[in-house]
Enzyme design. Structure first.
Site, PDB file in Angstrom:
ATOM      1  N   TRP A 140       6.933   0.467 -11.619  1.00  0.00           N
ATOM      2  CA  TRP A 140       6.853  -0.945 -11.219  1.00  0.00           C
ATOM      3  C   TRP A 140       6.893  -1.870 -12.430  1.00  0.00           C
ATOM      4  O   TRP A 140       7.521  -2.913 -12.411  1.00  0.00           O
ATOM      5  CB  TRP A 140       5.607  -1.206 -10.369  1.00  0.00           C
ATOM      6  CG  TRP A 140       5.619  -0.344  -9.142  1.00  0.00           C
ATOM      7  CD1 TRP A 140       4.686   0.573  -8.773  1.00  0.00           C
ATOM      8  CD2 TRP A 140       6.637  -0.302  -8.121  1.00  0.00           C
ATOM      9  NE1 TRP A 140       5.057   1.192  -7.616  1.00  0.00           N
ATOM     10  CE2 TRP A 140       6.237   0.679  -7.184  1.00  0.00           C
ATOM     11  CE3 TRP A 140       7.834  -0.968  -7.914  1.00  0.00           C
ATOM     12  CZ2 TRP A 140       6.999   0.988  -6.062  1.00  0.00           C
ATOM     13  CZ3 TRP A 140       8.597  -0.666  -6.797  1.00  0.00           C
ATOM     14  CH2 TRP A 140       8.174   0.299  -5.890  1.00  0.00           C
ATOM     15  N   ASP A 182       2.364 -10.076   4.467  1.00  0.00           N
ATOM     16  CA  ASP A 182       3.156  -8.900   4.102  1.00  0.00           C
ATOM     17  C   ASP A 182       2.771  -8.519   2.672  1.00  0.00           C
ATOM     18  O   ASP A 182       3.133  -9.191   1.705  1.00  0.00           O
ATOM     19  CB  ASP A 182       4.662  -9.212   4.222  1.00  0.00           C
ATOM     20  CG  ASP A 182       5.503  -7.937   4.235  1.00  0.00           C
ATOM     21  OD1 ASP A 182       4.930  -6.845   4.040  1.00  0.00           O
ATOM     22  OD2 ASP A 182       6.729  -8.041   4.445  1.00  0.00           O
ATOM     23  N   VAL A 183       2.023  -7.442   2.568  1.00  0.00           N
ATOM     24  CA  VAL A 183       1.423  -7.028   1.288  1.00  0.00           C
ATOM     25  C   VAL A 183       2.395  -6.076   0.580  1.00  0.00           C
ATOM     26  O   VAL A 183       2.742  -5.034   1.130  1.00  0.00           O
ATOM     27  CB  VAL A 183       0.068  -6.322   1.564  1.00  0.00           C
ATOM     28  CG1 VAL A 183      -0.568  -5.871   0.254  1.00  0.00           C
ATOM     29  CG2 VAL A 183      -0.865  -7.255   2.338  1.00  0.00           C
ATOM     30  N   GLY A 184       2.841  -6.464  -0.619  1.00  0.00           N
ATOM     31  CA  GLY A 184       3.905  -5.695  -1.275  1.00  0.00           C
ATOM     32  C   GLY A 184       5.181  -5.879  -0.467  1.00  0.00           C
ATOM     33  O   GLY A 184       5.909  -4.934  -0.193  1.00  0.00           O
ATOM     34  N   ASP A 207       3.513 -10.085  -3.756  1.00  0.00           N
ATOM     35  CA  ASP A 207       4.216  -9.051  -4.533  1.00  0.00           C
ATOM     36  C   ASP A 207       4.125  -9.441  -6.007  1.00  0.00           C
ATOM     37  O   ASP A 207       3.566 -10.486  -6.364  1.00  0.00           O
ATOM     38  CB  ASP A 207       5.681  -8.902  -4.076  1.00  0.00           C
ATOM     39  CG  ASP A 207       6.210  -7.480  -4.301  1.00  0.00           C
ATOM     40  OD1 ASP A 207       6.280  -7.055  -5.473  1.00  0.00           O
ATOM     41  OD2 ASP A 207       6.532  -6.800  -3.315  1.00  0.00           O
ATOM     42  N   SER A 234      -1.228  -9.180  -7.526  1.00  0.00           N
ATOM     43  CA  SER A 234      -1.340  -7.740  -7.328  1.00  0.00           C
ATOM     44  C   SER A 234      -2.170  -7.428  -6.091  1.00  0.00           C
ATOM     45  O   SER A 234      -3.192  -8.079  -5.844  1.00  0.00           O
ATOM     46  CB  SER A 234      -2.015  -7.106  -8.541  1.00  0.00           C
ATOM     47  OG  SER A 234      -2.305  -5.756  -8.268  1.00  0.00           O
ATOM     48  N   PHE A 235      -1.738  -6.417  -5.345  1.00  0.00           N
ATOM     49  CA  PHE A 235      -2.532  -6.036  -4.169  1.00  0.00           C
ATOM     50  C   PHE A 235      -3.779  -5.234  -4.542  1.00  0.00           C
ATOM     51  O   PHE A 235      -4.510  -4.796  -3.680  1.00  0.00           O
ATOM     52  CB  PHE A 235      -1.696  -5.322  -3.104  1.00  0.00           C
ATOM     53  CG  PHE A 235      -0.702  -4.288  -3.564  1.00  0.00           C
ATOM     54  CD1 PHE A 235      -1.033  -3.309  -4.480  1.00  0.00           C
ATOM     55  CD2 PHE A 235       0.588  -4.287  -3.016  1.00  0.00           C
ATOM     56  CE1 PHE A 235      -0.116  -2.347  -4.869  1.00  0.00           C
ATOM     57  CE2 PHE A 235       1.529  -3.325  -3.411  1.00  0.00           C
ATOM     58  CZ  PHE A 235       1.164  -2.358  -4.344  1.00  0.00           C
ATOM     59  N   HIS A 253       2.960   5.021   0.219  1.00  0.00           N
ATOM     60  CA  HIS A 253       3.548   6.261  -0.318  1.00  0.00           C
ATOM     61  C   HIS A 253       3.854   6.145  -1.813  1.00  0.00           C
ATOM     62  O   HIS A 253       4.136   7.144  -2.461  1.00  0.00           O
ATOM     63  CB  HIS A 253       4.784   6.697   0.487  1.00  0.00           C
ATOM     64  CG  HIS A 253       6.059   6.024   0.095  1.00  0.00           C
ATOM     65  ND1 HIS A 253       7.268   6.681   0.076  1.00  0.00           N
ATOM     66  CD2 HIS A 253       6.308   4.752  -0.301  1.00  0.00           C
ATOM     67  CE1 HIS A 253       8.214   5.841  -0.319  1.00  0.00           C
ATOM     68  NE2 HIS A 253       7.660   4.667  -0.537  1.00  0.00           N
TER      69      HIS A 253
END
Ligand SMILES: C[S@@+](CC[C@H](N)C(=O)[O-])C[C@H]1O[C@@H](n2cnc3c(N)ncnc32)[C@H](O)[C@@H]1O
Length: 364
Positions: A140, A182-184, A207, A234-235, A253
């Site tokens: 990332w 909507d997380v990420g 995001d 950041s989440f 995942h």
């Protein structure tokens, strides 16, 4: 060697058409090279047919080695029995030949292989990701620092979201939802679809900074930016509150259990009691010997180990993570090759916030 019941025998000629993605995939060639380097065909040929025996002999991580062997079995390089034993096929017998060893051994001369996969042997031995060791930072962070990389990954996600997004928008009970987070959320494909279909709905997308730039562009192009808040952050930090539904699409995942739990706890903390968390993932079957295995998901599972040190999970593994974070399973649906797992917050936000402080703070 004890007789084994063959679980998978794949006739490459007749059962498996050679598609472009079959031929272009770099993972299997690397897995084959690792197997050759560890002399696994020779060891199996000698009678070491169980993952733990093999792992012991070659000083590998048993679980990681099992994931490697499973992929090789899926590819027809080995066969796996219902009792979890491995046997050779014509292909793995050929891997014992001198010429194959010369060509495929990672320690041998002449091998020039795709750079980000070059750490697979270490991944198999340790169970840890190779990518950060190869490139000096996480996937990332790398994507964030290179617009070209972020763009091409974004294009891949758009294509992928096209396979599950429209059905998710159509099939879930969104009419009850006035605000979704909507997380990420990537480049905003899902949020764009949702807000277009539900003109009264508001949305928040969280995001990393570079990705939110692409999200703003997409949401503006969809004509819904005025109903959106796009948060660069950041989440692993506190998430925006006030959403009835927090979406985690193909996010968990990407993370090992500790980090995945931390993300779920941030959602629980923000959603509050009764709030909902939707997990959209490819869900693998149990992975026990004798159970059917999805070949593409087995490949993705190993790829996640290689690149990020994470894994593909079964529905039960997701449910366990969610339960630990204070969530209860609400409903489950299949959307193409993906699953939708709906969880409802049952823990008090105060307890969740405490848990977050005790676990991971930042995974990048
Ligand atoms: C596999 S993508 C999924 C994107 C989107 N949900 C989808 O399904 O198309 C994972 C996303 O997580 C984002 N991400 C990674 N680390 C993050 C972090 N610490 N905080 C917020 N987002 C992060 C990435 O930028 C990427 O957009």
């Amino acid at each position: 060697m004890a007789a084994v019941t063959v679980l998978r025998v794949i006739d490459l000629e007749h059962d498996r058409p050679h598609t472009l993605s079959d031929l272009a995939d770099l993972l299997t060639p690397w897995a084959i090279r690792v197997a050759v380097t560890l002399r696994l065909p020779e060891l199996i040929d000698e009678g070491l047919t169980r993952v733990d025996e093999l792992a012991d002999r070659v000083s590998a991580d048993t679980v990681a080695l099992g994931r490697l062997l499973r992929l090789l079995a899926c590819r027809g390089v080995l066969v796996e029995s219902t009792t979890g034993e491995y046997a050779l096929t014509d292909i793995s017998r050929e891997m014992m030949s001198e010429s194959a060893r010369k060509w495929l051994d990672l320690d041998g001369a002449g091998n020039r292989l795709e750079a980000s996969y070059s750490g697979l042997l270490e991944s198999i031995r340790t169970g840890e990701a190779a990518y950060p060791k190869t490139f000096g930072c996480s996937v990332w962070r790398d994507f964030e620092s290179s617009s070209g990389l972020a763009e091409s990954f974004g294009a891949y996600l758009v294509e992928l979201a096209g396979r599950w997004g429209p059905e998710l928008v159509e099939r879930y009970g969104w009419s009850r939802v006035s605000k979704v987070v909507d997380v990420g959320g990537g480049d905003g494909t899902l949020l764009g679809l949702l807000l277009t279909a539900h003109p009264a709905m508001r949305g928040v997308l969280v995001d990393l900074p570079a990705t939110t730039l692409a999200a703003r562009r997409r949401l503006a192009a969809a004509g819904v930016l005025d109903r959106c808040e796009v948060v660069a952050g950041s989440f692993f930090e506190r998430l925006p509150i006030g959403g009835e539904v927090y979406v985690l699409a193909q996010v968990l995942h990407d993370w090992p259990d500790a980090e995945a739990s931390a993300i779920l706890r941030r959602c629980v903390e923000a959603a509050g009691e009764g709030g909902r968390v939707l997990v959209i993932e490819r869900v693998r079957c149990t992975g026990r010997p004798g159970q059917p295995v999805d070949e593409a998901l087995a490949a993705m599972d190993l790829r996640m180990l290689l690149l990020i040190g994470s894994l593909e999970r079964s529905a039960a593994q997701f449910a366990r993570l969610a339960e630990d974070a204070g969530l209860a399973l609400g409903s489950q649906a299949v959307i193409g090759e993906f699953s939708l797992l709906e969880f409802v917050v049952r823990a008090s936000p105060a307890r969740s916030a405490k848990s977050v402080r005790l676990s991971v703070s930042a995974g990048n």
